[in-house]
Design a protein around this motif. Sequence first.
Motif, PDB file in Angstrom:
ATOM      1  N   UNK A   1     -43.969  26.596 -16.907  1.00 18.82           N
ATOM      2  CA  UNK A   1     -44.184  27.187 -18.224  1.00 18.82           C
ATOM      3  C   UNK A   1     -42.887  27.754 -18.795  1.00 18.82           C
ATOM      4  N   UNK A   2     -42.124  28.449 -17.962  1.00 17.59           N
ATOM      5  CA  UNK A   2     -40.851  29.017 -18.417  1.00 17.59           C
ATOM      6  C   UNK A   2     -39.899  27.907 -18.852  1.00 17.59           C
ATOM      7  N   UNK A   3     -39.789  26.845 -18.043  1.00 17.48           N
ATOM      8  CA  UNK A   3     -38.896  25.735 -18.374  1.00 17.48           C
ATOM      9  C   UNK A   3     -39.302  25.081 -19.695  1.00 17.48           C
TER      10      UNK A   3
ATOM     11  N   UNK B   1     -33.889  23.691 -15.766  1.00 22.09           N
ATOM     12  CA  UNK B   1     -34.727  23.793 -14.567  1.00 22.09           C
ATOM     13  C   UNK B   1     -34.907  25.263 -14.225  1.00 22.09           C
ATOM     14  N   UNK B   2     -35.992  25.561 -13.514  1.00 27.06           N
ATOM     15  CA  UNK B   2     -36.299  26.936 -13.139  1.00 27.06           C
ATOM     16  C   UNK B   2     -36.599  26.966 -11.653  1.00 27.06           C
ATOM     17  N   UNK B   3     -35.979  27.900 -10.953  1.00 24.11           N
ATOM     18  CA  UNK B   3     -36.218  28.087  -9.526  1.00 24.11           C
ATOM     19  C   UNK B   3     -36.532  29.557  -9.285  1.00 24.11           C
TER      20      UNK B   3
ATOM     21  N   UNK C   1     -35.447  31.957 -11.914  1.00 24.99           N
ATOM     22  CA  UNK C   1     -34.027  31.897 -12.269  1.00 24.99           C
ATOM     23  C   UNK C   1     -33.815  30.601 -13.043  1.00 24.99           C
ATOM     24  N   UNK C   2     -33.304  30.713 -14.259  1.00 24.47           N
ATOM     25  CA  UNK C   2     -33.205  29.566 -15.157  1.00 24.47           C
ATOM     26  C   UNK C   2     -31.805  28.978 -15.111  1.00 24.47           C
ATOM     27  N   UNK C   3     -31.719  27.658 -14.971  1.00 26.58           N
ATOM     28  CA  UNK C   3     -30.434  26.952 -14.959  1.00 26.58           C
ATOM     29  C   UNK C   3     -30.426  25.928 -16.086  1.00 26.58           C
ATOM     30  N   UNK C   4     -29.489  26.088 -17.005  1.00 31.47           N
ATOM     31  CA  UNK C   4     -29.355  25.194 -18.146  1.00 31.47           C
ATOM     32  C   UNK C   4     -28.078  24.383 -17.961  1.00 31.47           C
TER      33      UNK C   4
ATOM     34  N   UNK D   1     -36.644  37.872 -17.996  1.00 28.83           N
ATOM     35  CA  UNK D   1     -37.809  38.743 -17.894  1.00 28.83           C
ATOM     36  C   UNK D   1     -39.032  37.875 -18.146  1.00 28.83           C
ATOM     37  N   UNK D   2     -39.955  37.852 -17.217  1.00 22.22           N
ATOM     38  CA  UNK D   2     -41.077  36.912 -17.278  1.00 22.22           C
ATOM     39  C   UNK D   2     -41.878  37.065 -18.560  1.00 22.22           C
ATOM     40  N   UNK D   3     -42.201  38.298 -18.952  1.00 23.11           N
ATOM     41  CA  UNK D   3     -42.999  38.505 -20.160  1.00 23.11           C
ATOM     42  C   UNK D   3     -42.295  37.971 -21.397  1.00 23.11           C
ATOM     43  N   UNK D   4     -40.956  38.165 -21.457  1.00 22.95           N
ATOM     44  CA  UNK D   4     -40.212  37.711 -22.621  1.00 22.95           C
ATOM     45  C   UNK D   4     -40.309  36.198 -22.781  1.00 22.95           C
ATOM     46  N   UNK D   5     -40.185  35.464 -21.670  1.00 24.82           N
ATOM     47  CA  UNK D   5     -40.168  34.015 -21.774  1.00 24.82           C
ATOM     48  C   UNK D   5     -41.558  33.422 -21.987  1.00 24.82           C
ATOM     49  N   UNK D   6     -42.551  34.039 -21.430  1.00 24.52           N
ATOM     50  CA  UNK D   6     -43.898  33.545 -21.684  1.00 24.52           C
ATOM     51  C   UNK D   6     -44.303  33.784 -23.136  1.00 24.52           C
ATOM     52  N   UNK D   7     -43.641  34.743 -23.780  1.00 27.97           N
ATOM     53  CA  UNK D   7     -43.965  35.041 -25.169  1.00 27.97           C
ATOM     54  C   UNK D   7     -43.196  34.175 -26.152  1.00 27.97           C
ATOM     55  N   UNK D   8     -42.299  33.311 -25.673  1.00 29.95           N
ATOM     56  CA  UNK D   8     -41.465  32.522 -26.570  1.00 29.95           C
ATOM     57  C   UNK D   8     -42.262  31.452 -27.337  1.00 29.95           C
ATOM     58  N   UNK D   9     -43.322  30.983 -26.751  1.00 35.23           N
ATOM     59  CA  UNK D   9     -44.055  29.885 -27.381  1.00 35.23           C
ATOM     60  C   UNK D   9     -44.947  30.413 -28.493  1.00 35.23           C
ATOM     61  N   UNK D  10     -44.675  30.083 -29.735  1.00 41.73           N
ATOM     62  CA  UNK D  10     -45.531  30.565 -30.813  1.00 41.73           C
ATOM     63  C   UNK D  10     -46.682  29.594 -31.031  1.00 41.73           C
TER      64      UNK D  10
END
Length: 275
Positions: A118-120, A138-140, A143-146, A263-272
């Motif tokens: 979901x984060x990725x 990718x996400x591990x 931890x996000x790697x772009x 921050x998990x909450x921040x990234x899960x909230x990105x999808x409008x």
Amino acid sequence: MKRTLTVTVLAAAMLTSCVSKKKYVALEEDYNNTRSNLQQSQMEKEQLEERLGAIEERVSDYNARINSLRDENNQMLEMNDLTAMSRANKEKMRQTLTKVDPAKLQGAQSLEDSINVAVAYNLEQEISGGASEDIQISVDKTVVMIDVSDQLLFRSGSHRVSRDAYPLLEQIAEVAKSEPTMEIMVEGHTDDQTFVESSYIQDNWELSVRRATSIVRLLQDRFDVDPAKLIAAGRSSYDPVADNETAENRAKNRRTRIVIIPNLDEFLAMLDSEQ
């Protein structure tokens, strides 16, 4: 006649001696200049090695911090199930996962795997619009790697950032500013091709560090990211994603990796609701 011959010989001998002395002085001067240049080069080499050692120490400390945070995340995920997340975020994650490619969901065997997917996905939509082949996310363990190809960021052999990359860096800056405790490490990577002797860049170590530093400076100076949250590191050609036997593989290895701890909450909230 004999006297004239004697004077001529003496004059020739004196002239030869004078020329030899001039050559000696010139050679001695060249030697001293070469020795001075060698000492200067040695000093510069020692300074570069000292700077490289400081960078490697900082990167090592940062990697240790990443591993520590990963361990903490693992403990949290082991101790808590889906009910530990807020109801709003549970729903957002479910909505996100309905939009993800089913092939990517097949490997999600746990809550942690689902969060990573979901984060990725959210990051791909937020940063690249899900369309750029030059950007791989990718996400591990959150931890996000772009990974961004040099085709988007730089011209060959240069550390000047292309303006085509500014929209991407602006999006990454917004992500960085969304969470006060977040840190970002920018890693420069190259292929194994050597530089010509006349190049202003000494080697791939220098190029990878300069490229990472160029991006960090843009994030700080143009996009207002707090410099205390930024780390620049060069990996040269020693962390490849493919062998360097073909031009295609070398292109894959010429990349910049941007590592962020979200921050998990921040990234899960990105999808409008429109995505």
